[in-house]
Design a protein around this motif. Structure first.
Motif, mmCIF file in Angstrom:
data_model
loop_
_atom_site.group_PDB
_atom_site.id
_atom_site.type_symbol
_atom_site.label_atom_id
_atom_site.label_comp_id
_atom_site.label_asym_id
_atom_site.label_seq_id
_atom_site.Cartn_x
_atom_site.Cartn_y
_atom_site.Cartn_z
ATOM 1 N N TYR A 84 -19.828 -42.980 9.425
ATOM 2 C CA TYR A 84 -19.615 -42.112 8.272
ATOM 3 C C TYR A 84 -20.870 -42.106 7.391
ATOM 4 C CZ TYR A 84 -14.588 -41.937 9.259
ATOM 5 O OH TYR A 84 -13.360 -41.725 9.836
ATOM 6 N N GLY A 85 -21.210 -40.934 6.897
ATOM 7 C CA GLY A 85 -22.394 -40.803 6.052
ATOM 8 C C GLY A 85 -23.650 -40.479 6.818
ATOM 9 N N GLY A 134 -19.517 -36.988 6.317
ATOM 10 C CA GLY A 134 -18.656 -38.132 6.583
ATOM 11 C C GLY A 134 -18.216 -38.886 5.339
ATOM 12 N N ILE A 135 -18.271 -38.226 4.181
ATOM 13 C CA ILE A 135 -17.820 -38.835 2.924
ATOM 14 C C ILE A 135 -16.647 -38.016 2.404
ATOM 15 C CG2 ILE A 135 -18.459 -39.434 0.554
ATOM 16 C CD1 ILE A 135 -21.383 -39.562 1.532
ATOM 17 N N VAL A 148 -17.615 -37.784 15.151
ATOM 18 C CA VAL A 148 -16.499 -38.667 14.811
ATOM 19 C C VAL A 148 -17.109 -40.029 14.468
ATOM 20 C CG1 VAL A 148 -14.797 -37.501 16.266
ATOM 21 C CG2 VAL A 148 -16.168 -39.376 17.210
ATOM 22 N N ALA A 149 -16.329 -40.798 13.736
ATOM 23 C CA ALA A 149 -16.791 -42.145 13.377
ATOM 24 C C ALA A 149 -16.329 -43.148 14.422
ATOM 25 C CB ALA A 149 -16.255 -42.521 12.008
ATOM 26 N N PRO A 203 -13.553 -44.262 6.139
ATOM 27 C CA PRO A 203 -14.617 -43.524 5.445
ATOM 28 C C PRO A 203 -14.729 -43.885 3.964
ATOM 29 C CG PRO A 203 -12.681 -42.131 5.669
ATOM 30 C CD PRO A 203 -12.373 -43.408 6.409
ATOM 31 N N PRO A 204 -15.925 -43.745 3.413
ATOM 32 C CA PRO A 204 -16.074 -43.816 1.954
ATOM 33 C C PRO A 204 -15.441 -42.583 1.326
ATOM 34 C CG PRO A 204 -18.148 -43.172 2.955
ATOM 35 C CD PRO A 204 -17.205 -43.458 4.093
#
Length: 656
Positions: A10-11, A447-448, A411-412, A418-419
């Motif tokens: 993420y991010g 991704g936030i 995708v993570a 996620p944040p």
């Protein structure tokens, strides 16, 4: 073959939505109106110094800007402004009158080759000058009737407001005495006059300190005598605990208005409710000239209404039935204009930004006629919001929009949460609409996650929900934002260790107060905030909101300790989380001195932070280069605190 989906933290997701793109799409069309049978409106130009231009849509369907740079169609009345222009079609073509931001004078223009705007009003040598809003041309009188805001000294509250008539011939361009005052200044605030169809009566709204217009207003009506003189006004509705948000006249001379006397802004015709519902047909009057309803020639009424989100509908006052316009729009701004059975409006949705829409009230057909949404990137990168209701302290409901991270190409890793950034809206008497916002997409596509919280005190859910913040600002808003953040963490939607809070104006206050009074957030972004209640209430802000805190906090003479106890400036020692502070140096609503005082208290505390102050920006950033710098700085803060690796973003230097 479809695009390969990559697994990235993420991010770190690559996104086509950069800060330049987000800034270019900031702002929205406003102030729609008919000039003859043409629809005109104002539109932002972020890359042209943040000005607003006037746009004309010709009968054949082409749209063109009427005013080139540096003309800026915007009034500073009550600082938040109001409707800045009017126009009519004459035998010689269109005639428009508008307020220009730089000098706040009214100008008249007949658009055409070689034609330049000519001033109608003078420049004042005193204080904040002469300002004008809600102009309307009365050709039979040779005048423009409008709201006049006149400063009588250099202080922010050395001001009076009246209804006034400005000669169309330009004779007042150098002579303040040539402006005819239609009313006295017995009321601190007034809206523009609405004329009855027979031209013999005028209706307007008024209110006085310490009330804000959503607390209580008076609906005034006066007879218009020979030569356009006003008789003694009569109060027909409203009061200290009744907010009349808008007034107008039906074609048959009936008086229409939106009042919240039942706890919801509903419509009334000559004092009788025409569609009693537990939903809103009005809203907070932050700008003069907002229109939630507009009467049609047929006797029907175009309405912007809803509970939370708003729809555009046609109301039959005889039956109380509302038929909503079909189309993709899920949110309409209070910016209606009508001509015959044509309705011009401004609508948006989670998949489209605000655009100018025309509705044919006879057929129900609606279409985009101006500022059309254009997908600058593949819409697959837009966020997919969820409308949520959370439970807060004492079991109270909290309304929110949750935007999970979303990117079609990424995708993570399994097991990573996620944040999330909690967004607190401004006002605080306002709300976050559920519409496409590329600033939100800027974060979610990387991704936030983002959660917009319509905390207690927000509009759209009735007066009781709105009144939750009375005496509780800095408490209920902070609690509600924290409740949503923690609920997202508890349910496994968000990473408990990577929560942030951000907001501007009143939302900046909530963000700062959240960092000072909770341990929920790892960092925060504080944008043109209120930070010191005592200073803000003692002459550091503008007249319109100078007594707002009496409702939000309590009268200072009675609860002075509460002003100190709630202020983040007084509790800088409690803030341990890194933060970013963003401020416009020309802001007279939340002035830079508030940030400077706060930072002085933070000195030596070794809390990582950054302060970015922007010349030429006021309350609400309008210039593209400012918005780019602010957005990239905000992402860099989260990257450093959350351990993210965004691509191509300049590193924000955090000082201690």
């Amino acid at each position: 073959m479809g695009e390969t989906v990559r697994t990235l933290a993420y991010g770190a997701w690559p996104s086509p939505i950069d800060a330049v793109l987000a800034a270019a799409h900031d702002g929205r069309p406003e102030d729609v109106g008919f000039v003859g049978d043409e629809v005109w409106w104002t539109e932002p130009r972020p890359t042209e110094g943040g000005r607003r231009t006037l746009v004309r849509r010709r009968a054949e369907g082409t749209a063109e800007p009427v005013l080139a740079a540096p003309w800026n169609v915007r009034t500073r009345v009550i600082e938040y402004g109001g409707r800045p222009w009017t126009g009519l079609m004459t035998a010689d073509g269109p005639l428009v009158v508008f307020a220009n931001f730089a000098d706040q004078r009214l100008y008249a223009l007949r658009p055409g080759p070689g034609e330049e705007p000519r001033p109608l009003t003078p420049v004042s040598p005193v204080g904040g000058g002469l300002r004008w809003a809600e102009p309307q041309i009365l050709a039979e009188h040779g005048e423009v009737w409008c709201v006049l805001e006149e400063f009588t000294g250099d202080g922010p509250s050395d001001v009076r407001r009246v209804l006034a008539a400005v000669p169309l011939d330009g004779s007042a361009a150098g002579d303040r005495d040539a402006v005819r005052e239609l009313t006295d200044d017995r009321h601190r605030f007034v809206t523009g006059p609405r004329l009855a169809p027979d031209g013999r009566r005028a209706a307007w709204l008024a209110w006085d300190h310490p009330r804000m217009p959503w607390d209580g207003t008076e609906l005034l009506v006066a007879e218009i005598g020979p030569g356009g003189t006003f008789g003694e006004p009569t109060t027909l509705a409203g009061g200290p605990e009744e907010s009349v948000a808008q007034v107008d006249w039906a074609p048959d001379g009936a008086l229409l208005y939106a009042s919240d006397r039942t706890g919801w802004w509903n419509l009334y015709r000559d004092g009788r409710p025409v569609c009693p519902r537990q939903e809103e047909f009005g809203g907070p009057l932050w700008k003069l000239g907002r229109r939630w309803f507009a009467p049609l020639d047929s006797g029907l009424i175009a309405v912007v209404h809803g509970r939370g989100a708003t729809a555009l509908g046609i109301l039959d006052p005889e039956t109380g039935e509302v038929v909503d316009a079909a189309g993709p729009w899920t949110e309409f701004a209070p910016a209606l204009a009508v001509l015959g059975e044509r309705v011009a409006a401004v609508g948006a949705s989670p998949r489209s930004a605000y655009e100018v829409v025309e509705l044919d009230a006879r057929t129900g057909h609606a279409r985009v006629i101006g500022a059309p949404h254009d997908d600058a990137v593949d819409p697959a990168h837009y966020p997919e919001p969820q409308i949520r209701t959370f439970t807060g302290p004492d079991g109270r409901e909290i309304h929110a929009h949750v935007y999970p991270p979303h990117n079609p190409g990424c995708v993570a890793p399994g097991g990573e949460l996620p944040p999330y950034v909690v967004w607190a809206h401004g006002g605080p008497t306002g709300r976050s609409p559920l519409v496409l916002d590329l600033e939100i997409a800027y974060f979610t596509s990387r991704g936030i996650g983002v959660a917009e919280v319509n905390y207690g005190g927000s509009t759209g859910h009735g007066r009781e929900y709105r009144n939750r913040l009375r005496g509780q600002w800095g408490v209920v808003d902070v609690e509600d934002c924290a409740a949503v953040a923690l609920a997202l963490a508890d349910e496994g939607t968000a990473d408990r260790g990577r929560l942030a809070v951000r907001g501007g104006s009143a939302g900046g206050w909530t963000a700062a107060a959240s960092l000072a009074t909770t341990d929920v957030y790892a960092c925060g972004t504080i944008i043109y905030p209120v930070l010191d209640l005592t200073g803000w209430s003692e002459g550091e802000t503008h007249d319109f909101e100078s007594r707002y805190l009496e409702t939000l906090i309590g009268p200072y003479a009675e609860v002075p300790g509460r002003y100190a106890e709630r202020s983040p400036t007084g509790h800088a020692d409690r803030i341990t989380a890194p933060f970013l502070l963003l401020q416009g140096l020309d802001d007279v609503i939340c002035p830079p001195v508030q940030c400077e005082r706060f930072l002085a208290r933070m000195a030596g505390r070794r809390v990582p932070h950054a302060y970015l102050a922007f010349e030429g920006e006021g309350h609400g950033f309008r210039r593209a280069e400012t918005m780019v710098r602010a957005l990239e700085a905000e992402l860099s803060l989260y990257a450093q605190v959350f351990g993210l690796n965004p691509r191509g973003v300049p590193t924000l230097e955090l000082t201690k």
